[in-house]
Design an enzyme around this catalytic site. Structure first.
Site, mmCIF file in Angstrom:
data_model
loop_
_atom_site.group_PDB
_atom_site.id
_atom_site.type_symbol
_atom_site.label_atom_id
_atom_site.label_comp_id
_atom_site.label_asym_id
_atom_site.label_seq_id
_atom_site.Cartn_x
_atom_site.Cartn_y
_atom_site.Cartn_z
ATOM 1 N N ASP A 35 0.846 -1.191 0.000
ATOM 2 C CA ASP A 35 0.000 0.000 0.000
ATOM 3 C C ASP A 35 0.885 1.246 0.000
ATOM 4 O OD1 ASP A 35 -3.219 0.509 0.960
ATOM 5 O OD2 ASP A 35 -1.822 2.207 1.085
ATOM 6 N N ILE A 36 0.475 2.250 -0.755
ATOM 7 C CA ILE A 36 1.262 3.477 -0.892
ATOM 8 C C ILE A 36 1.244 4.294 0.404
ATOM 9 C CG2 ILE A 36 -0.533 5.054 -1.761
ATOM 10 C CD1 ILE A 36 1.488 5.793 -4.013
ATOM 11 N N ASN A 97 -12.826 -3.432 2.421
ATOM 12 C CA ASN A 97 -13.773 -2.317 2.447
ATOM 13 C C ASN A 97 -14.666 -2.398 1.207
ATOM 14 O OD1 ASN A 97 -12.595 -1.186 4.791
ATOM 15 N ND2 ASN A 97 -10.969 -0.272 3.548
ATOM 16 N N VAL A 106 -11.187 2.672 -3.733
ATOM 17 C CA VAL A 106 -10.812 2.198 -5.072
ATOM 18 C C VAL A 106 -11.788 1.088 -5.481
ATOM 19 C CG1 VAL A 106 -9.006 1.178 -6.492
ATOM 20 C CG2 VAL A 106 -8.389 2.756 -4.634
ATOM 21 N N HIS A 110 -10.219 -5.511 -3.570
ATOM 22 C CA HIS A 110 -8.890 -5.722 -2.980
ATOM 23 C C HIS A 110 -9.031 -6.119 -1.530
ATOM 24 C CE1 HIS A 110 -10.007 -1.458 -2.611
ATOM 25 N NE2 HIS A 110 -9.373 -1.460 -1.448
ATOM 26 N N HIS A 112 -6.924 -5.870 2.052
ATOM 27 C CA HIS A 112 -5.792 -5.321 2.790
ATOM 28 C C HIS A 112 -5.308 -6.423 3.727
ATOM 29 C CE1 HIS A 112 -6.820 -0.909 2.137
ATOM 30 N NE2 HIS A 112 -7.987 -1.464 1.859
HETATM 31 P P1 5GP Z 1 -9.880 1.252 0.137
HETATM 32 O O1 5GP Z 1 -10.271 2.454 0.962
HETATM 33 O O2 5GP Z 1 -10.458 1.332 -1.260
HETATM 34 O O3 5GP Z 1 -10.171 -0.033 0.828
HETATM 35 O O4 5GP Z 1 -8.304 1.288 0.048
HETATM 36 C C1 5GP Z 1 -7.578 1.749 -1.044
HETATM 37 C C2 5GP Z 1 -6.121 1.670 -0.663
HETATM 38 O O5 5GP Z 1 -5.354 1.869 -1.838
HETATM 39 C C3 5GP Z 1 -5.664 2.732 0.353
HETATM 40 O O6 5GP Z 1 -5.099 2.083 1.483
HETATM 41 C C4 5GP Z 1 -4.632 3.547 -0.415
HETATM 42 O O7 5GP Z 1 -3.533 3.951 0.378
HETATM 43 C C5 5GP Z 1 -4.211 2.599 -1.521
HETATM 44 N N1 5GP Z 1 -3.788 3.242 -2.756
HETATM 45 C C6 5GP Z 1 -4.445 4.230 -3.426
HETATM 46 N N2 5GP Z 1 -3.787 4.557 -4.535
HETATM 47 C C7 5GP Z 1 -2.691 3.756 -4.577
HETATM 48 C C8 5GP Z 1 -1.605 3.631 -5.506
HETATM 49 O O8 5GP Z 1 -1.519 4.312 -6.511
HETATM 50 N N3 5GP Z 1 -0.657 2.692 -5.222
HETATM 51 C C9 5GP Z 1 -0.734 1.914 -4.102
HETATM 52 N N4 5GP Z 1 0.245 1.023 -3.916
HETATM 53 N N5 5GP Z 1 -1.739 2.004 -3.209
HETATM 54 C C10 5GP Z 1 -2.694 2.923 -3.455
#
Ligand code: 5GP
Length: 126
Positions: A35-36, A97, A106, A110, A112
């Protein structure tokens, strides 16, 4: 209502190689990368290569080959990162999520995988 997949989402762009990622594991149907903005010492995102919006979409419509590959990949990531109790690790949390109430940012399914420290309560008190 059918699931509507947006192929311009950031993970679709990562899968197409348009955006770099810090890959942890690649398999036929699955990609895992760091994760970024990590929220724990281990914070790996695991995504299917197929166009699934969320967990229930994947669970309902992915092929058995995709599902088995994805689930086995998560086990391999737990082993590789040392968080799995089967390998002497101290444990981890898997989070998917989903949608508005799940605060999914996103719209490509996915998981985590979070670990490497004590993670505390599952949800903040409201
Ligand atoms: P969500 O809230 O959709 O469950 O989590 C999306 C995750 O994607 C977040 O933890 C965010 O930090 C990660 N993320 C968003 N954009 C990028 C990216 O461009 N690269 C990476 N490696 N992670 C990302």
């Amino acid at each position: 209502m059918p699931y509507a997949y947006d192929d311009q989402n950031i993970f679709a762009r990562i899968l197409r190689g348009e955006i770099p990622n810090d890959t942890v594991l690649e398999t036929e149907h699955t990609l895992a990368f760091n994760d970024i903005q990590p929220q724990a010492p281990v914070h790996v995102l695991v995504i299917p290569r197929g166009p699934y919006v969320c967990y229930d979409h994947f669970a309902a419509e992915a092929s058995e080959a995709e599902i088995v590959d994805f689930v086995r990949a998560t086990a391999e990531i737990c082993r590789m990162t040392g968080v799995g109790p089967g390998d002497g690790g101290d444990g981890y949390r898997v989070v998917a999520n989903t949608g508005k109430n799940g605060v999914q940012d996103v719209p490509h399914f996915h998981l985590h995988i979070l670990g490497g420290r004590l993670l505390g309560p599952m949800l903040p008190k409201t």
